[in-house]
Design a protein around this motif. Structure first.
Motif, PDB file in Angstrom:
ATOM      1  N   GLU A   1       0.805  -1.215   0.000  1.00  0.00           N
ATOM      2  CA  GLU A   1       0.000   0.000   0.000  1.00  0.00           C
ATOM      3  C   GLU A   1       0.842   1.270   0.000  1.00  0.00           C
ATOM      4  O   GLU A   1       0.381   2.327  -0.409  1.00  0.00           O
ATOM      5  CB  GLU A   1      -0.929   0.021   1.226  1.00  0.00           C
ATOM      6  CG  GLU A   1      -1.988  -1.079   1.192  1.00  0.00           C
ATOM      7  CD  GLU A   1      -2.912  -0.987   2.386  1.00  0.00           C
ATOM      8  OE1 GLU A   1      -2.687  -0.096   3.242  1.00  0.00           O
ATOM      9  OE2 GLU A   1      -3.848  -1.789   2.468  1.00  0.00           O
ATOM     10  N   ASN A   2       2.078   1.173   0.460  1.00  0.00           N
ATOM     11  CA  ASN A   2       2.871   2.395   0.632  1.00  0.00           C
ATOM     12  C   ASN A   2       3.723   2.738  -0.580  1.00  0.00           C
ATOM     13  O   ASN A   2       4.567   3.635  -0.520  1.00  0.00           O
ATOM     14  CB  ASN A   2       3.781   2.268   1.860  1.00  0.00           C
ATOM     15  CG  ASN A   2       4.848   1.192   1.667  1.00  0.00           C
ATOM     16  OD1 ASN A   2       4.719   0.326   0.809  1.00  0.00           O
ATOM     17  ND2 ASN A   2       5.889   1.250   2.483  1.00  0.00           N
ATOM     18  N   VAL A   3       3.532   2.064  -1.717  1.00  0.00           N
ATOM     19  CA  VAL A   3       4.358   2.309  -2.897  1.00  0.00           C
ATOM     20  C   VAL A   3       3.673   3.311  -3.827  1.00  0.00           C
ATOM     21  O   VAL A   3       2.521   3.119  -4.218  1.00  0.00           O
ATOM     22  CB  VAL A   3       4.630   1.001  -3.669  1.00  0.00           C
ATOM     23  CG1 VAL A   3       5.407   1.293  -4.951  1.00  0.00           C
ATOM     24  CG2 VAL A   3       5.402   0.025  -2.801  1.00  0.00           C
ATOM     25  N   ALA A   4       4.376   4.384  -4.166  1.00  0.00           N
ATOM     26  CA  ALA A   4       3.892   5.318  -5.179  1.00  0.00           C
ATOM     27  C   ALA A   4       4.163   4.692  -6.534  1.00  0.00           C
ATOM     28  O   ALA A   4       5.317   4.468  -6.904  1.00  0.00           O
ATOM     29  CB  ALA A   4       4.598   6.657  -5.050  1.00  0.00           C
ATOM     30  N   PHE A   5       3.095   4.415  -7.276  1.00  0.00           N
ATOM     31  CA  PHE A   5       3.231   3.591  -8.477  1.00  0.00           C
ATOM     32  C   PHE A   5       2.370   4.193  -9.576  1.00  0.00           C
ATOM     33  O   PHE A   5       1.159   4.259  -9.466  1.00  0.00           O
ATOM     34  CB  PHE A   5       2.768   2.163  -8.168  1.00  0.00           C
ATOM     35  CG  PHE A   5       3.254   1.122  -9.143  1.00  0.00           C
ATOM     36  CD1 PHE A   5       2.696   1.013 -10.404  1.00  0.00           C
ATOM     37  CD2 PHE A   5       4.261   0.253  -8.790  1.00  0.00           C
ATOM     38  CE1 PHE A   5       3.138   0.058 -11.296  1.00  0.00           C
ATOM     39  CE2 PHE A   5       4.715  -0.721  -9.681  1.00  0.00           C
ATOM     40  CZ  PHE A   5       4.153  -0.807 -10.939  1.00  0.00           C
ATOM     41  N   ASN A   6       2.993   4.667 -10.652  1.00  0.00           N
ATOM     42  CA  ASN A   6       2.262   5.233 -11.769  1.00  0.00           C
ATOM     43  C   ASN A   6       2.910   4.727 -13.052  1.00  0.00           C
ATOM     44  O   ASN A   6       3.960   5.208 -13.458  1.00  0.00           O
ATOM     45  CB  ASN A   6       2.276   6.769 -11.715  1.00  0.00           C
ATOM     46  CG  ASN A   6       1.372   7.392 -12.764  1.00  0.00           C
ATOM     47  OD1 ASN A   6       1.196   6.864 -13.848  1.00  0.00           O
ATOM     48  ND2 ASN A   6       0.800   8.534 -12.421  1.00  0.00           N
ATOM     49  N   GLU A   7       2.289   3.728 -13.685  1.00  0.00           N
ATOM     50  CA  GLU A   7       2.884   3.117 -14.876  1.00  0.00           C
ATOM     51  C   GLU A   7       3.040   4.126 -16.013  1.00  0.00           C
ATOM     52  O   GLU A   7       3.963   4.040 -16.822  1.00  0.00           O
ATOM     53  CB  GLU A   7       2.030   1.937 -15.343  1.00  0.00           C
ATOM     54  CG  GLU A   7       2.091   0.740 -14.406  1.00  0.00           C
ATOM     55  CD  GLU A   7       1.398  -0.467 -15.002  1.00  0.00           C
ATOM     56  OE1 GLU A   7       1.426  -0.608 -16.236  1.00  0.00           O
ATOM     57  OE2 GLU A   7       0.825  -1.258 -14.245  1.00  0.00           O
ATOM     58  N   ALA A   8       2.132   5.096 -16.086  1.00  0.00           N
ATOM     59  CA  ALA A   8       2.173   6.070 -17.184  1.00  0.00           C
ATOM     60  C   ALA A   8       3.416   6.947 -17.112  1.00  0.00           C
ATOM     61  O   ALA A   8       3.928   7.386 -18.134  1.00  0.00           O
ATOM     62  CB  ALA A   8       0.915   6.939 -17.163  1.00  0.00           C
TER      63      ALA A   8
END
Length: 423
Positions: free
Chosen positions: A170-177
């Motif tokens: 839950e604590n991972v900043a994740f933006n594939e774009a």
């Protein structure tokens, strides 16, 4: 997993390798520690052989090095390569600072999401998605938390993990774009800034999350960029401001290194100058400015009321006469703001319309640089029609409504205008 060796070994800046292909100014290397432009971080600069590198791009998964001029070396030659350490370190510091800022945002902002970032030579831009209104007070808190995280000397590390594992955290900043450079063959590169001790310092209240007694990291993000090993290496950071690049986004700009110092110097000079001029301490500058602004606003209100009374008195001293079956009133009002004269004339026309007592047409003539006229009417003729007669005779221009109009720039004296109206 990042395909760039620079991200895995950001402190490696000198290496020898074989040239695998050359096409004009474009060069391919067997291995490269140059960072190719990706995810908002610019390409490294440097030298291959004796030719400057002006750009590095990823094309079909391969690094293409663009040189300033065509090289003399060929495919199969071995070359000594050097990455511009000053620019590489700036990007490492700036990129890591953006992660520290996001970590600060986790503790201050609601419903936080990551919208991307960009490293420029003068500023770093971080786009955030949040339901929190980021005003000046929030910017100051973000600035404080970022600099405290730098001061805390938090360790920075990176590792490659399966994408599925990263998605479950839950604590991972994740933006594939925006972080495609961090993804490769089902694995993702995570950059972690060390544990948060939960303390804001100096009474700063921040939200923290803990699992049992173990503190959570300051920030964890999917990222393929270059970073320093410890936040203390970032150096000075200054949050510059905010803007709105698109719906649902707030862009935070910050500076690192010399430009951060320059901005701090400007701000400190401004505070020192303000406290010297106000005769107060730095903490009292804001309160004293608020008091002065209130005093200024009060004086402006009093001045406007006084000027309105002056205009009204000058209107009373004007001349009334019959013209075309209506009662006209013409007066000179002197050098007064045109809008203020319009307000006074409008109020008199409103009274005339409601009570049927007073003048049918009022013309106030003044001179603010050049002669002007304000026309108000209550009955038949339009105010703009009367103004048009003046502009036809004396030039100039203006406009308004059926009830109130104003114009200026006349090629005439005030006496000429008054005589024309009273003919």
């Amino acid at each position: 997993m990042s395909g760039q060796l620079a991200a895995a070994e950001p402190y490696a800046t000198r290496f020898e390798t074989e040239v695998t292909a050359v096409d004009g100014r474009q060069v391919w290397l067997e291995r490269s520690y140059f960072y190719a432009e990706s995810g908002g971080q610019p390409a490294d600069r440097g030298v291959i052989g004796d030719v400057d590198v002006v750009d590095v791009q990823l094309v079909d998964g391969e690094q293409v090095h663009v040189l300033e001029t065509e090289p003399t070396f060929k495919a199969g030659h071995r070359v000594l390569c050097s990455v511009d350490w000053s620019f590489r370190m700036y990007c490492m510091r700036a990129h890591t600072a953006s992660h520290v800022l996001y970590g600060a945002g986790r503790r201050l902002l609601d419903e936080l999401g990551y919208g991307g970032f960009d490293i420029g030579e003068r500023a770093v831009r971080v786009d955030l998605e949040t339901s929190t209104t980021i005003d000046d007070d929030v910017l100051i808190e973000l600035d404080e938390l970022v600099n405290r995280a730098v001061w805390k000397s938090r360790p920075v590390s990176w590792e490659d993990v399966p994408v599925a594992d990263a998605r479950e955290r839950e604590n991972v900043a994740f933006n594939e774009a925006t972080e495609d450079g961090a993804l490769r063959r089902g694995r993702v590169r995570l950059v972690t800034i060390g544990e948060d001790d939960g303390g804001g310092g100096n009474g700063t209240a921040i939200r923290t999350t803990r699992t049992g007694s173990r503190a959570e990291p300051w920030d964890v993000a999917a990222c393929g960029g270059t970073h320093v090993r410890n936040t203390r290496e970032i150096g000075p950071v200054t949050v510059l401001g905010r803007s709105n690049p698109g719906e649902g986004l707030t862009r935070i700009e910050l500076a690192v290194g010399p430009r951060a110092i320059d901005r701090r110097t400007v701000e400190k000079r401004a505070v020192f100058d303000a406290k010297r001029r106000l005769g107060t301490g730095a903490k009292e500058v804001s309160t004293e400015l608020e008091r002065l602004i209130e005093d200024r606003d009060d004086l402006e209100d009093r001045l406007r009321r006084t000027e309105s009374e002056l205009v009204s008195a000058r209107l009373d001293r004007g001349e009334s006469f019959e013209r075309d079956g209506e009662r006209w009133h013409v007066a000179t009002v002197g050098d007064v703001e045109t809008e203020l004269v319009s307000d006074v004339v409008r109020s008199r026309i409103d009274v005339r319309a409601e009570t049927a007592v007073g003048d049918d047409v009022i013309v106030a003539i003044g001179e603010a640089g050049r002669p002007f006229a304000v026309v108000g009417r209550a009955d038949s003729r339009s105010a703009t029609g009367i103004l048009d007669d003046l502009t036809d005779a004396f030039g100039g221009g203006g406009g308004g409504s059926e009830t109130i109009a104003q114009g200026g720039g006349f090629d005439a004296t005030i006496d000429d205008l008054r005589d024309s109206l009273m003919e």
